[in-house]
Design an enzyme around this catalytic site. Structure first.
Site, PDB file in Angstrom:
ATOM      1  N   ARG A 152     116.335  34.088  80.864  1.00 18.98           N
ATOM      2  CA  ARG A 152     116.960  34.448  79.581  1.00 18.98           C
ATOM      3  C   ARG A 152     118.475  34.187  79.612  1.00 18.98           C
ATOM      4  O   ARG A 152     119.073  33.827  78.602  1.00 18.98           O
ATOM      5  CB  ARG A 152     116.647  35.905  79.238  1.00 18.98           C
TER       6      ARG A 152
ATOM      7  N   HIS B  18     139.328  49.487  73.361  1.00 21.00           N
ATOM      8  CA  HIS B  18     137.861  49.577  73.211  1.00 21.00           C
ATOM      9  C   HIS B  18     137.469  50.192  71.867  1.00 21.00           C
ATOM     10  O   HIS B  18     136.528  49.721  71.212  1.00 21.00           O
ATOM     11  CB  HIS B  18     137.283  50.402  74.363  1.00 21.00           C
TER      12      HIS B  18
ATOM     13  N   THR C 179     127.923  42.705  80.054  1.00 24.70           N
ATOM     14  CA  THR C 179     127.600  43.336  81.347  1.00 24.70           C
ATOM     15  C   THR C 179     127.267  44.822  81.242  1.00 24.70           C
ATOM     16  O   THR C 179     127.140  45.500  82.248  1.00 24.70           O
ATOM     17  CB  THR C 179     128.794  43.210  82.323  1.00 24.70           C
ATOM     18  N   TRP C 180     127.140  45.324  80.011  1.00 26.82           N
ATOM     19  CA  TRP C 180     126.928  46.771  79.844  1.00 26.82           C
ATOM     20  C   TRP C 180     125.534  47.171  80.308  1.00 26.82           C
ATOM     21  O   TRP C 180     124.570  46.450  80.055  1.00 26.82           O
ATOM     22  CB  TRP C 180     127.118  47.111  78.356  1.00 26.82           C
TER      23      TRP C 180
ATOM     24  N   GLN D  97     118.716  30.639  78.737  1.00 23.54           N
ATOM     25  CA  GLN D  97     118.370  30.472  77.318  1.00 23.54           C
ATOM     26  C   GLN D  97     119.564  30.797  76.417  1.00 23.54           C
ATOM     27  O   GLN D  97     119.873  30.070  75.473  1.00 23.54           O
ATOM     28  CB  GLN D  97     117.291  31.502  76.982  1.00 23.54           C
ATOM     29  N   ASN D  98     120.246  31.888  76.745  1.00 23.40           N
ATOM     30  CA  ASN D  98     121.290  32.405  75.846  1.00 23.40           C
ATOM     31  C   ASN D  98     122.548  31.544  75.799  1.00 23.40           C
ATOM     32  O   ASN D  98     123.413  31.761  74.956  1.00 23.40           O
ATOM     33  CB  ASN D  98     121.673  33.840  76.249  1.00 23.40           C
TER      34      ASN D  98
ATOM     35  N   ASP E 266     132.426  39.749  79.918  1.00 16.42           N
ATOM     36  CA  ASP E 266     132.910  40.917  79.185  1.00 16.42           C
ATOM     37  C   ASP E 266     132.519  42.207  79.893  1.00 16.42           C
ATOM     38  O   ASP E 266     131.343  42.468  80.117  1.00 16.42           O
ATOM     39  CB  ASP E 266     132.281  40.931  77.780  1.00 16.42           C
TER      40      ASP E 266
ATOM     41  N   TYR F 142     132.317  50.999  81.275  1.00 15.09           N
ATOM     42  CA  TYR F 142     130.996  50.598  81.797  1.00 15.09           C
ATOM     43  C   TYR F 142     130.850  50.938  83.284  1.00 15.09           C
ATOM     44  O   TYR F 142     129.761  50.845  83.842  1.00 15.09           O
ATOM     45  CB  TYR F 142     130.731  49.087  81.615  1.00 15.09           C
TER      46      TYR F 142
ATOM     47  N   GLY G 127     129.759  34.287  75.727  1.00 17.87           N
ATOM     48  CA  GLY G 127     130.193  35.029  76.909  1.00 17.87           C
ATOM     49  C   GLY G 127     129.034  35.827  77.462  1.00 17.87           C
ATOM     50  O   GLY G 127     127.949  35.888  76.861  1.00 17.87           O
TER      51      GLY G 127
ATOM     52  N   SER H  34     138.779  46.244  69.415  1.00 14.60           N
ATOM     53  CA  SER H  34     137.325  46.315  69.285  1.00 14.60           C
ATOM     54  C   SER H  34     136.966  47.526  68.431  1.00 14.60           C
ATOM     55  O   SER H  34     137.689  48.537  68.449  1.00 14.60           O
ATOM     56  CB  SER H  34     136.706  46.450  70.687  1.00 14.60           C
ATOM     57  N   ASN H  35     135.862  47.422  67.719  1.00 10.05           N
ATOM     58  CA  ASN H  35     135.316  48.544  66.934  1.00 10.05           C
ATOM     59  C   ASN H  35     136.265  49.055  65.853  1.00 10.05           C
ATOM     60  O   ASN H  35     136.229  50.236  65.515  1.00 10.05           O
ATOM     61  CB  ASN H  35     134.930  49.715  67.865  1.00 10.05           C
TER      62      ASN H  35
ATOM     63  N   LYS I  29     138.396  46.439  78.940  1.00 10.75           N
ATOM     64  CA  LYS I  29     138.853  47.238  77.787  1.00 10.75           C
ATOM     65  C   LYS I  29     139.452  48.569  78.201  1.00 10.75           C
ATOM     66  O   LYS I  29     138.965  49.215  79.144  1.00 10.75           O
ATOM     67  CB  LYS I  29     137.670  47.500  76.837  1.00 10.75           C
TER      68      LYS I  29
HETATM   69  N1  NAP Z   1     133.038  46.665  72.471  1.00  9.83           N
HETATM   70  C1  NAP Z   1     132.024  47.500  72.495  1.00  9.83           C
HETATM   71  O1  NAP Z   1     132.132  48.680  72.110  1.00  9.83           O
HETATM   72  C2  NAP Z   1     130.685  47.022  72.989  1.00  9.83           C
HETATM   73  C3  NAP Z   1     129.538  47.779  72.691  1.00  9.83           C
HETATM   74  C4  NAP Z   1     128.305  47.312  73.114  1.00  9.83           C
HETATM   75  C5  NAP Z   1     128.228  46.133  73.837  1.00  9.83           C
HETATM   76  N2  NAP Z   1     129.366  45.433  74.158  1.00  9.83           N
HETATM   77  C6  NAP Z   1     129.300  44.204  74.977  1.00  9.83           C
HETATM   78  O2  NAP Z   1     128.342  43.323  74.392  1.00  9.83           O
HETATM   79  C7  NAP Z   1     127.372  42.964  75.369  1.00  9.83           C
HETATM   80  C8  NAP Z   1     126.036  42.659  74.730  1.00  9.83           C
HETATM   81  O3  NAP Z   1     125.539  43.736  73.994  1.00  9.83           O
HETATM   82  P1  NAP Z   1     124.349  44.684  74.512  1.00  9.83           P
HETATM   83  O4  NAP Z   1     124.299  44.685  75.996  1.00  9.83           O
HETATM   84  O5  NAP Z   1     124.557  45.973  73.804  1.00  9.83           O
HETATM   85  O6  NAP Z   1     123.029  44.055  73.922  1.00  9.83           O
HETATM   86  P2  NAP Z   1     122.407  42.607  73.585  1.00  9.83           P
HETATM   87  O7  NAP Z   1     123.103  41.543  74.327  1.00  9.83           O
HETATM   88  O8  NAP Z   1     122.301  42.535  72.112  1.00  9.83           O
HETATM   89  O9  NAP Z   1     120.940  42.787  74.114  1.00  9.83           O
HETATM   90  C9  NAP Z   1     120.634  42.933  75.458  1.00  9.83           C
HETATM   91  C10 NAP Z   1     119.120  43.121  75.563  1.00  9.83           C
HETATM   92  O10 NAP Z   1     118.461  41.918  75.152  1.00  9.83           O
HETATM   93  C11 NAP Z   1     117.588  41.449  76.186  1.00  9.83           C
HETATM   94  N3  NAP Z   1     117.679  39.984  76.191  1.00  9.83           N
HETATM   95  C12 NAP Z   1     118.747  39.235  76.549  1.00  9.83           C
HETATM   96  N4  NAP Z   1     118.499  37.930  76.392  1.00  9.83           N
HETATM   97  C13 NAP Z   1     117.234  37.837  75.915  1.00  9.83           C
HETATM   98  C14 NAP Z   1     116.415  36.739  75.555  1.00  9.83           C
HETATM   99  N5  NAP Z   1     116.851  35.480  75.641  1.00  9.83           N
HETATM  100  N6  NAP Z   1     115.146  37.018  75.107  1.00  9.83           N
HETATM  101  C15 NAP Z   1     114.712  38.294  75.019  1.00  9.83           C
HETATM  102  N7  NAP Z   1     115.451  39.380  75.341  1.00  9.83           N
HETATM  103  C16 NAP Z   1     116.715  39.147  75.785  1.00  9.83           C
HETATM  104  C17 NAP Z   1     118.122  42.069  77.451  1.00  9.83           C
HETATM  105  O11 NAP Z   1     117.077  42.257  78.380  1.00  9.83           O
HETATM  106  P3  NAP Z   1     117.076  41.499  79.818  1.00  9.83           P
HETATM  107  O12 NAP Z   1     118.347  41.917  80.531  1.00  9.83           O
HETATM  108  O13 NAP Z   1     115.833  42.021  80.440  1.00  9.83           O
HETATM  109  O14 NAP Z   1     117.018  40.036  79.514  1.00  9.83           O
HETATM  110  C18 NAP Z   1     118.656  43.415  76.956  1.00  9.83           C
HETATM  111  O15 NAP Z   1     117.605  44.352  76.837  1.00  9.83           O
HETATM  112  C19 NAP Z   1     127.364  44.193  76.298  1.00  9.83           C
HETATM  113  O16 NAP Z   1     126.679  43.942  77.497  1.00  9.83           O
HETATM  114  C20 NAP Z   1     128.833  44.468  76.405  1.00  9.83           C
HETATM  115  O17 NAP Z   1     129.431  43.567  77.326  1.00  9.83           O
HETATM  116  C21 NAP Z   1     130.581  45.847  73.715  1.00  9.83           C
END
Ligand code: NAP
Length: 324
Positions: free
Chosen positions: A274, A113, A22-23, A277-278, A46, A51, A19, A164-165, A80
């Protein structure tokens, strides 16, 4: 090794196992990123009330849907209930506000959440006391909130509800009432949560890994505030070595690791390369030896980044999920 691209949910619905997170993206950056994500093939998005980006996500999704119900059906949209809404009588109000801002007729998944709660302060999703601590609502009844989410599902405006959490103990408690359609928790190479994964798999609850790449923005912000060191997951020698061996990016190795553990993941990126890639993860396989090497990176509780210490005082809530 071929692995399913979806989790099958009740009623034949499918939750894509990759997925789009978007945070922490500004509205205009997020709208462009969502367009790039749709183009790259993401269908699972998500967000969260907390957010404060539901309207921006909704605008980008609605441009793609273009009024066509068949296109809407292809999407799996998740938001959430914020911690300030964790009271049964508030659930409907918060849900309606999310649906209105997303500008959608229904949601695919609505998550509680957090198991802990803030006081409900209209217009303030993160209410604080004068001394900087959070206005914590200590009277949360987790099961009553869960019942209110289940009731919401009966309305037909949300297809599935989940949590969640939560800890394994909290997951078991809510599942005893009705099995959540999803458990979303922090999960990555340094915080692999094997016991929680096993508990979710025993209960047949699909687990979605958040911060699967180590949430660099959050880690950097916390490091600046606390002085604690957060290793960059993408720079870990084992991850780099395995990436090189497969001619893949380190992020792809981390995401494939989650997929091969039977999980879903929601990486966030605002960069079109990226973003692609993901989600390009289906044509390579990590060997058993590589999976073991990645498993050995786990630091348990010490690897957790999102420990909610940025909500001062929240650890005193009776449902705070993480034990030090
Ligand atoms: N339920 C909850 O409490 C909770 C808490 C935290 C997060 N979330 C959800 O989970 C999602 C993901 O977690 P997250 O945003 O905390 O962090 P993440 O997805 O682990 O990491 C995002 C970071 O990684 C970089 N990145 C992404 N793809 C990359 C790649 N292929 N190579 C190198 N760097 C890469 C991004 O930079 P760039 O944008 O510059 O690529 C950004 O700095 C959130 O956006 C949110 O939707 C939920």
């Amino acid at each position: 090794m071929s692995i399913p691209e979806y989790f099958e949910l009740e009623g034949g619905d499918r939750m894509p196992r990759i997925g789009f997170g978007t945070w922490q993206a500004s509205d205009d950056v997020l709208e462009k990123a969502v367009e790039a994500a749709l183009e790259a093939g993401y269908r699972h998005f998500d967000t969260a009330r907390a957010y404060e980006n539901e309207a921006a996500l909704g605008r980008a999704l609605n441009r793609w849907i273009a009024g066509d119900p068949a296109r809407r059906k292809q999407l799996f949209v998740v938001t959430k209930l914020p911690p300030g809404g964790n009271r049964p009588e508030l659930v409907q109000e918060y849900f309606d506000a999310s649906l209105r801002d997303l500008n959608l007729d229904y949601l695919d998944l609505y998550l509680m959440h957090t198991p802990f709660a803030f006081e409900h302060v209209p217009g303030d999703l993160h209410p604080k006391n004068a001394d900087g601590t959070m206005k914590v609502d200590h009277s949360t009844n987790l099961l009553e909130v869960w019942k209110a989410l289940l009731k919401l599902k009966e309305s037909g405006r949300v297809r599935h509800v989940g949590v969640s959490n939560v800890s394994a103990e909290q997951l078991a408690r809510v599942a005893a009432l009705a099995r959540p359609a999803c458990l979303q928790v922090e999960l990555h190479a340094l915080c692999q949560q094997p016991a929680l994964v096993a508990a979710a798999q025993r209960l047949a609850v699909p687990l979605v890994a958040y911060s699967p790449l180590g949430s660099k923005a959050l880690a950097d912000a916390l490091a600046a505030k606390t002085g604690r060191e957060y290793p960059d997951l993408l720079q870990l020698p084992a991850v780099q070595r395995i990436a090189q061996a497969h001619a893949r990016a380190p992020a792809q190795v981390l995401l494939r690791h989650a997929l091969q553990r039977g999980l879903a993941a929601i990486p966030k990126s605002t960069n079109p390369t990226r973003i692609k890639q993901n989600i390009s993860l289906w044509d390579f396989t990590l060997s058993e030896a590589e999976m073991s090497e990645l498993a050995a990176l786990d630091r348990g509780e010490a690897g957790r980044i999102c420990d909610f210490a940025f909500f001062p005082g929240i650890e005193k809530h009776p449902e705070f999920p993480f034990k030090k």
